[in-house]
Design an enzyme around this catalytic site. Structure first.
Site, PDB file in Angstrom:
ATOM      1  N   HIS A 232       5.037 -19.772 130.694  1.00  0.00           N
ATOM      2  CA  HIS A 232       5.325 -19.368 132.069  1.00  0.00           C
ATOM      3  C   HIS A 232       6.256 -18.165 132.016  1.00  0.00           C
ATOM      4  O   HIS A 232       6.947 -17.930 131.021  1.00  0.00           O
ATOM      5  CB  HIS A 232       5.978 -20.496 132.880  1.00  0.00           C
ATOM      6  N   ASP A 359       4.893 -40.384 122.302  1.00  0.00           N
ATOM      7  CA  ASP A 359       5.500 -40.583 120.988  1.00  0.00           C
ATOM      8  C   ASP A 359       6.877 -41.246 121.125  1.00  0.00           C
ATOM      9  O   ASP A 359       7.781 -40.689 121.757  1.00  0.00           O
ATOM     10  CB  ASP A 359       5.641 -39.237 120.279  1.00  0.00           C
ATOM     11  N   SER A 374       9.511 -25.376 126.744  1.00  0.00           N
ATOM     12  CA  SER A 374       8.411 -24.602 127.324  1.00  0.00           C
ATOM     13  C   SER A 374       7.801 -23.701 126.260  1.00  0.00           C
ATOM     14  O   SER A 374       8.510 -22.940 125.604  1.00  0.00           O
ATOM     15  CB  SER A 374       8.910 -23.741 128.488  1.00  0.00           C
TER      16      SER A 374
END
Length: 410
Positions: A232, A359, A374
Site C-alpha cells: 500500500h 499459525d 505490511s
C-alpha cells in the site's frame, strides 16, 4: 362495511407496492454487487489459459469469450480477447478485457527494511494561528492554501525542505510572498502576507511536512534487482493523502521489540534504523496505492540463498491455506495463514483478499498482523500470490492482502 373493505384493499395495495419496491431495490443492489465483484481486466500467460478462468458467481454469471482481433485495427493485439459477462445469459454485465502478459519470476522476501522518503515539494498539512509582535493573533494563510497542497517555490525560488521555506519567508521582511503550489495536478500561484513574530522572524502560518520515515516489509525482488514493498502507498498521517515522492531510500533495519495486537488496539513492530549512507540497500522511486518500489543497491544477507519463484495471476489465487514470510524476531520465517475470500475487481487494489493468521507461533508473538508487517509476501502452492496490507482493528488475527500481480503492474 364497504368502508372496511375499501380500507383493507388500500392496505393490501400499499403492501404490494412496498413488496414490489423492496424486490426492485434488492434486485438492483444484487446486480450492482455482482457487477462490482467482476474484474475489469485479467492477465494470462497464454490465450489458451482463458479456458481455465473461473469468474465469481459462475452459477449465475454466464460468460462468452470474444476475439477482438477481427476488428483489423493496428492498435489491437492479434491475440486480444474479451469476456462478455451476463446475468443468467439475459442481463448484460461487465466486459472483461484479457491481456497476454508474462509475469517475471521473483524472490519473495519478508525482510524488514527502514524507509526514508522526501516529498516532491513541501506538503501543506494545514494552517495555523501565529502571534504577532503586537500581541495579536493572525492566520495569514487561512482560505489561501489547502491541506494536500505542495509548495514547490517561494518568490520564484525552488524550495526542497522546510528550512528553505523558513529562510525565504524571513528574508521577505514582511512583504507579500508568492507561493508556487501544485494542487490536484495543476500549478497555481498564491499570495500570502507574512506576520512579524520576532525581531528578524516572520511566519505565514502553514503547517508543513517534507519527509517521512518508518519500517515496513520488502515483498519481492526480481532478476534485475527491482523490488516492491508494503503493498500500500505511504500517506500523510494528518491529511491521509498519498505522498508525492521526490526521492527515497531503503535502509537496513533491525526489529527490536513487538507490541502485540489486541482487539481494538493494533500492534506494532519497533525497529532500529541507522540512517547512514553505508546502511542504504536501495532507492525508492515510486509511491503508489500498491506500495513503494525502486531498485536495490545490494541484496539483504538473508536473501542470497533464496530461489526465484513464479508469480500467480490473480485468477489463480484460491481460498484456502497459504503462508506469509515476515521478520518478527530477528530472522525471516514462514507462518501459516488461511485465505478466506478473494475479490478480483480493481476497485480497492490493496484489499484484494481477506486472510487470517492461523499459525500458533505468530499468534503468540504478535497476535496476528501488526504495523510494520505490511508487505509480507503471501505464498500459495509454490507461487507468490500477494502481500499483507492491512489489519482488522477489531480482530488482529485477520486482515487484507493485495495481489502480487497488482504490485508488479505499478
Amino acid at each position: 362495511m364497504n368502508s372496511v373493505i375499501r380500507k383493507r384493499k388500500k392496505i393490501r395495495r400499499r403492501a404490494w407496492y412496498l413488496f414490489l419496491l423492496v424486490a426492485i431495490l434488492s434486485a438492483g443492489s444484487g446486480f450492482c454487487y455482482i457487477n462490482s465483484r467482476l474484474p475489469d481486466r485479467l492477465q494470462v500467460a497464454s490465450v489458451k489459459d482463458i479456458e481455465k478462468i473461473t469468474l465469481p458467481f459462475s452459477g449465475i454469471v454466464q460468460d462468452e469469450v470474444v476475439n477482438v482481433s477481427a476488428a483489423g485495427k493496428s492498435n489491437i493485439p492479434a491475440d486480444a480477447v474479451k469476456i462478455r459477462c451476463s446475468l443468467l445469459g439475459i442481463v448484460p454485465l461487465k466486459t472483461v478485457e484479457v491481456e497476454k502478459q508474462i509475469l517475471p519470476k521473483v524472490i519473495p522476501c519478508g525482510t524488514t527494511v527502514g524507509i526514508f522518503m522526501r516529498t516532491e515539494g513541501i506538503l501543506v498539512v494545514g494552517t495555523g494561528i501565529v502571534e504577532g509582535m503586537d500581541g495579536l493573533e493572525y492566520e495569514p494563510a487561512l482560505g489561501i492554501v489547502q491541506s494536500g497542497d505542495y509548495i514547490t517555490a517561494l518568490n520564484g525560488e525552488t524550495v526542497f525542505t522546510k528550512k528553505d521555506m523558513i529562510d525565504l519567508v524571513n528574508k521577505s521582511g514582511g512583504q507579500k510572498v508568492e507561493l508556487t503550489v501544485r494542487r490536484n495536478g495543476e500549478e497555481i500561484l498564491l499570495a500570502v502576507t507574512p506576520v512579524r513574530t520576532g525581531k528578524e522572524e516572520y511566519k505565514i502560518g502553514i503547517w508543513v511536512r517534507d519527509d517521512t520515515q518508518g519500517i515496513g516489509t520488502l515483498t519481492y525482488v526480481d532478476e534485475e534487482s527491482n523490488y516492491g514493498a508494503l503493498g500500500h502507498g505511504i500517506s500523510d498521517v494528518d491529511t491521509g493523502l498519498l505522498m508525492n515522492i521526490q526521492e527515497g531510500r531503503l535502509y537496513h533495519a533491525e526489529v527490536q521489540s513487538v507490541k502485540k495486537g489486541e482487539k481494538g488496539v493494533p500492534g506494532e513492530l519497533a525497529g532500529m534504523i541507522r540512517y547512514q549512507d553505508d546502511q542504504i540497500i536501495g532507492d525508492i522511486t515510486s509511491n503508489t496505492e500498491t506500495g513503494i518500489s525502486g531498485k536495490l543497491r545490494e541484496m539483504p544477507d538473508d536473501l542470497y540463498s533464496e530461489e526465484f519463484m513464479e508469480v500467480a495471476y490473480r485468477q489463480d489465487v484460491k481460498e484456502g491455506p497459504a503462508v506469509i514470510r515476515c521478520e518478527v524476531d530477528g530472522q525471516v520465517k514462514e507462518y501459516d495463514i488461511e485465505i478466506e475470500s478473494i475479490n478480483l475487481s480493481h476497485r480497492e487494489v490493496n484489499k484484494s483478499m481477506v486472510l487470517c493468521v492461523t499459525d500458533p507461533e505468530l499468534l503468540e508473538k504478535t497476535g496476528g498482523i501488526v504495523q510494520g508487517m505490511s508487505g509480507s509476501p503471501i505464498i500459495q502452492e509454490g507461487k507468490l500470490v500477494g502481500a499483507v496490507t492491512h489489519v482488522f482493528i477489531a480482530d488482529p488475527s485477520r486482515g487484507y492482502g493485495i495481489f502480487a500481480e497488482n504490485m508488479l503492474e505499478d
